[in-house]
Structures are given as C-alpha cells and as structure tokens.
Design an enzyme around this catalytic site. Sequence first.
Site, PDB file in Angstrom:
ATOM      1  N   SER A  81     -20.385 -15.092  53.604  1.00  0.00           N
ATOM      2  CA  SER A  81     -21.278 -16.077  54.229  1.00  0.00           C
ATOM      3  C   SER A  81     -22.640 -15.435  54.380  1.00  0.00           C
ATOM      4  O   SER A  81     -22.743 -14.192  54.430  1.00  0.00           O
ATOM      5  CB  SER A  81     -20.741 -16.461  55.611  1.00  0.00           C
ATOM      6  OG  SER A  81     -21.760 -17.063  56.404  1.00  0.00           O
ATOM      7  N   TYR A 115     -17.013 -14.818  63.927  1.00  0.00           N
ATOM      8  CA  TYR A 115     -17.213 -15.208  62.519  1.00  0.00           C
ATOM      9  C   TYR A 115     -18.195 -14.253  61.827  1.00  0.00           C
ATOM     10  O   TYR A 115     -17.924 -13.734  60.732  1.00  0.00           O
ATOM     11  CB  TYR A 115     -17.726 -16.650  62.478  1.00  0.00           C
ATOM     12  CG  TYR A 115     -17.888 -17.226  61.098  1.00  0.00           C
ATOM     13  CD1 TYR A 115     -16.801 -17.754  60.409  1.00  0.00           C
ATOM     14  CD2 TYR A 115     -19.136 -17.256  60.473  1.00  0.00           C
ATOM     15  CE1 TYR A 115     -16.950 -18.293  59.142  1.00  0.00           C
ATOM     16  CE2 TYR A 115     -19.292 -17.791  59.203  1.00  0.00           C
ATOM     17  CZ  TYR A 115     -18.195 -18.316  58.541  1.00  0.00           C
ATOM     18  OH  TYR A 115     -18.354 -18.840  57.287  1.00  0.00           O
TER      19      TYR A 115
HETATM   20  C1  BGC Z   1     -20.733 -21.452  57.965  1.00  0.00           C
HETATM   21  C2  BGC Z   1     -21.401 -22.779  58.172  1.00  0.00           C
HETATM   22  C3  BGC Z   1     -22.879 -22.607  58.469  1.00  0.00           C
HETATM   23  C4  BGC Z   1     -23.505 -21.727  57.434  1.00  0.00           C
HETATM   24  C5  BGC Z   1     -24.979 -21.447  57.729  1.00  0.00           C
HETATM   25  C6  BGC Z   1     -21.475 -20.694  56.922  1.00  0.00           C
HETATM   26  O1  BGC Z   1     -20.862 -19.471  56.717  1.00  0.00           O
HETATM   27  O2  BGC Z   1     -19.394 -21.659  57.577  1.00  0.00           O
HETATM   28  O3  BGC Z   1     -20.763 -23.453  59.234  1.00  0.00           O
HETATM   29  O4  BGC Z   1     -23.525 -23.862  58.480  1.00  0.00           O
HETATM   30  O5  BGC Z   1     -22.828 -20.511  57.346  1.00  0.00           O
HETATM   31  O6  BGC Z   1     -25.196 -21.131  59.077  1.00  0.00           O
END
Ligand code: BGC
Length: 266
Positions: A152, A165
């Site tokens: 991400s 996360y």
């Molecule tokens: C997340 C999303 C988020 C994006 C940008 C991703 O890794 O799963 O929920 O909108 O990052 O912030």
Amino acid sequence: MQISLAQQVALVTGASSGLGAASARALAAAGAAVVLNYHSQAAPAQALADEINQSGGRAIALAGDVSKEADVEQLFAQTLDAFGYLDILVANSGLQKDAAVVDMTLEQWNTVIGVNLTGQFLCARTALRIFNRQGIRPGVSCAAGKIIHMSSVHQLIPWAGHVNYAASKGGVEMLMRSFAQEVSHQKIRINGIAPGAIRTAINRDVTQGEAEQALLKLIPYGRVGEADDVANAVVWLASDASDYVVGSTLFIDGGMSLYPEFRGNG
Ligand code: BGC
C-alpha cells in the site's frame, strides 16, 4: 509487447473481491491457471472461478485463512494437487481494523498484523519451498517463480487512525525486500505493488460523493484508481516482460505518494 502466462499456475490470496479478484481475472486472461483463495466469501470466489472456466480458462476456488499455518500448507498442497505446479504467488489478502491508537485493542492490532504481514510471510515461505523444488521450468518462464506482495502507499505514508495497517504494510516492504535479497540468486523474482486509493468495495465510503472530493485532493493525477490499474501491473510483474525487476515496489497511486499537499506549500 505480448504477455502470455500460458502453462503457468498462479495462486491469488484474497481473490473473492477487490484487487485480488481483478488480479485473478487478469492473470487468467493472460493464460494462467488460477487458484482463487478466499477466507469467508465462498460464493463470489466460486462465481469468479466459474466465469473463468466458462470463458476457456482454468480456475478453482479454495478456502483458507492466510494467517494460519495449517490453512496455508493445505492451500498450497491443494494447488499442486489441482494443477501440478506453482509459478506465481500474488500475496494479496489484507484487511483494515481502524481505531485511534488509544482505543485500538490488541485484537485489532493482532488481526491486521496476522493477515497482512504474517499471512504474506506464511504464503511466501511455502511458495519459496515449492519454487526451490521445481526450479526453472524451461519454455514456461525465465524465472524459477515469481511472488508479488500487495502492499500500500501506507508502506511509506504514515496513517493516523490506521497504525496497525500502516505498520503491517511497512513490514511488507521489508519482508519483500529481504526475501528478494535472500533468494534472487535462485532466479526467483519477488516484487511489491503499493496501490493508493482504488475503487473497491473496501473503499466504497471514501470513493463517492463529498468524501471522494476530499480524497481527490490527495491524488495529483485527478482520479481514483480502478482495480484493473493494479491488475495490469500484477500481470506484468508476473511475466517475463519484467524479468529484470527484482525487489522493487511499484507505486500505483496517481501520484498520492508524491505528497501533493506540498505543492505550493512548505
Ligand atoms: C487503503 C485504502 C486507502 C488507500 C489510500 C490503501 O492501502 O486500503 O483504504 O484509501 O490506501 O489512503
């Protein structure tokens, strides 16, 4: 550039929806036999497997919790039983359990780290053991196996209210790069993808209406991403077209990681 994954077998974790489903569909369209792993959503995973089989591809849907070692062992054993080989792993399963840090429970922390980070470790470890046994399959791919870790933008951008996360994705980056450093000499290629905001079910609330307008301020390219923006990159990273790409993370984020708030500021 013609990409073919004919004769290759791909396992995609978290393939019942979102980026996993789009990646599985794209890999199948490129000719790979595809295993669609799901955690609890059997119906959409099976429906996607049916769709792929009806359009001339080969796919099966298999249950398994990637954070559980025994499930992972079984998932990969069933993959080999069904298709004989494993050439591509897309370690995609991921989830969010958001809370302010002062309110975050240990359960929320452990669940996210368990699926997003430990799950990628367990799946990659099992894939690497298989790749080592198989070696290079002449005429199939230049590499002795490819792993794509779904990360991400939050492997780079801190994210208040989502510390579990962000920490898991920061971990995914170093896991991916350390694996790559360890096994690239065996002709195994390991890379990551760092998506930004993509229009998937998990992001429905922030990709419509006023929330979408606020989100767009963070995306210089001016649009929310589509699942195929990521799936196309998965196919490329899985193919010999990217044969010299090793230990890299590809940001697919419309420029979100360029810190657009600093344009004319700072
Ligand atoms: C997340 C999303 C988020 C994006 C940008 C991703 O890794 O799963 O929920 O909108 O990052 O912030």
